[in-house]
Design a protein around this motif. Structure first.
Motif, PDB file in Angstrom:
ATOM      1  N   TYR A 270       0.861  -1.180   0.000  1.00  0.00           N
ATOM      2  CA  TYR A 270       0.000   0.000   0.000  1.00  0.00           C
ATOM      3  C   TYR A 270       0.898   1.231   0.000  1.00  0.00           C
ATOM      4  CZ  TYR A 270      -4.032  -2.804   1.466  1.00  0.00           C
ATOM      5  OH  TYR A 270      -5.050  -3.716   1.536  1.00  0.00           O
TER       6      TYR A 270
ATOM      7  N   TRP B  38       0.541   5.476   0.028  1.00  0.00           N
ATOM      8  CA  TRP B  38      -0.282   6.680   0.101  1.00  0.00           C
ATOM      9  C   TRP B  38       0.550   7.827  -0.452  1.00  0.00           C
ATOM     10  CZ3 TRP B  38      -0.599   2.863   3.758  1.00  0.00           C
ATOM     11  CH2 TRP B  38      -1.872   2.316   3.955  1.00  0.00           C
TER      12      TRP B  38
ATOM     13  N   SER C 146      -7.286   4.946  -5.328  1.00  0.00           N
ATOM     14  CA  SER C 146      -8.435   5.490  -4.615  1.00  0.00           C
ATOM     15  C   SER C 146      -9.237   6.422  -5.518  1.00  0.00           C
ATOM     16  CB  SER C 146      -7.981   6.242  -3.366  1.00  0.00           C
ATOM     17  OG  SER C 146      -7.121   7.292  -3.729  1.00  0.00           O
TER      18      SER C 146
ATOM     19  N   ASN D  71      -9.333  16.336   9.565  1.00  0.00           N
ATOM     20  CA  ASN D  71      -8.465  15.161   9.523  1.00  0.00           C
ATOM     21  C   ASN D  71      -9.305  13.924   9.291  1.00  0.00           C
ATOM     22  OD1 ASN D  71      -6.108  16.575  10.008  1.00  0.00           O
ATOM     23  ND2 ASN D  71      -6.365  16.449  12.217  1.00  0.00           N
ATOM     24  N   SER D  72      -8.791  13.016   8.487  1.00  0.00           N
ATOM     25  CA  SER D  72      -9.495  11.792   8.158  1.00  0.00           C
ATOM     26  C   SER D  72      -8.458  10.759   7.740  1.00  0.00           C
ATOM     27  CB  SER D  72     -10.505  12.064   7.030  1.00  0.00           C
ATOM     28  OG  SER D  72     -11.258  10.914   6.764  1.00  0.00           O
ATOM     29  N   TYR D  73      -8.880   9.733   7.034  1.00  0.00           N
ATOM     30  CA  TYR D  73      -7.948   8.743   6.512  1.00  0.00           C
ATOM     31  C   TYR D  73      -7.091   9.386   5.423  1.00  0.00           C
ATOM     32  CZ  TYR D  73     -11.216   8.543   2.633  1.00  0.00           C
ATOM     33  OH  TYR D  73     -12.009   8.883   1.573  1.00  0.00           O
ATOM     34  N   LEU D  74      -5.991   8.743   5.123  1.00  0.00           N
ATOM     35  CA  LEU D  74      -5.135   9.251   4.054  1.00  0.00           C
ATOM     36  C   LEU D  74      -5.784   8.936   2.708  1.00  0.00           C
ATOM     37  CD1 LEU D  74      -1.622   8.065   5.275  1.00  0.00           C
ATOM     38  CD2 LEU D  74      -2.498  10.408   5.262  1.00  0.00           C
ATOM     39  N   GLU D  75      -5.982   9.963   1.913  1.00  0.00           N
ATOM     40  CA  GLU D  75      -6.502   9.705   0.578  1.00  0.00           C
ATOM     41  C   GLU D  75      -5.345   9.404  -0.360  1.00  0.00           C
ATOM     42  OE1 GLU D  75      -8.737  13.148  -0.532  1.00  0.00           O
ATOM     43  OE2 GLU D  75      -7.151  14.514   0.009  1.00  0.00           O
TER      44      GLU D  75
ATOM     45  N   GLU E 271      -4.699   6.554  -1.956  1.00  0.00           N
ATOM     46  CA  GLU E 271      -4.162   5.238  -1.639  1.00  0.00           C
ATOM     47  C   GLU E 271      -4.055   4.401  -2.910  1.00  0.00           C
ATOM     48  OE1 GLU E 271      -5.501   2.345   1.738  1.00  0.00           O
ATOM     49  OE2 GLU E 271      -6.770   1.995  -0.014  1.00  0.00           O
TER      50      GLU E 271
END
Length: 95
Positions: free
Chosen positions: A13, A15, A65, A78-82, A84
Motif C-alpha cells: 500500500y 499513500w 483510490s 483530519n481523516s484517513y489518508l486519501e 491510496e
C-alpha cells in the motif's frame, strides 16, 4: 519425487501526496504472504519515492483510490489518508 512450487502474494500500500502515480509517497504498508521467503522491499522509509518507482521494480497496480471532492468547510478536517494505491506481486516459491 519433485517439489511442487506454490505462488504467494505480496501486497504494498502506498499513500501519495497527490492523485498521480508520480506523486511522492507519504505513507506505506507491506504485507508479505511469503512469510519472508520471497523478495524483500527496498530498505528505507518509504521503500519507493513514487508509485512509478514501484512499477519499475515489478509491482502491479491493483487499485487506486477514487477522487472525492471536499465539501465546503471540510478542507482542514483530519481523516484517513486519501490517494491510496494498492500494488501486488506474485512470488513463486519452491522449485
Amino acid at each position: 519425487m519433485s517439489s511442487a512450487s506454490v505462488e504467494r502474494q505480496q501486497v504494498l500500500y502506498l499513500w501519495m501526496q497527490g492523485s498521480a502515480l508520480d506523486s511522492h509517497v507519504i505513507g506505506w504498508a507491506f504485507h508479505d504472504g511469503t512469510a519472508g521467503a520471497g523478495p524483500s522491499i527496498p530498505a528505507g522509509d518509504p521503500p519507493y519515492p513514487t508509485g512509478v518507482a514501484s512499477l519499475l521494480d515489478g509491482w502491479m497496480l491493483l487499485q487506486s483510490s477514487p477522487l472525492t471532492p471536499l465539501g465546503v468547510g471540510q478542507e482542514h478536517v483530519n481523516s484517513y489518508l486519501e490517494h491510496e494505491f494498492v500494488f501486488e506481486r506474485r512470488v513463486r516459491l519452491g522449485t
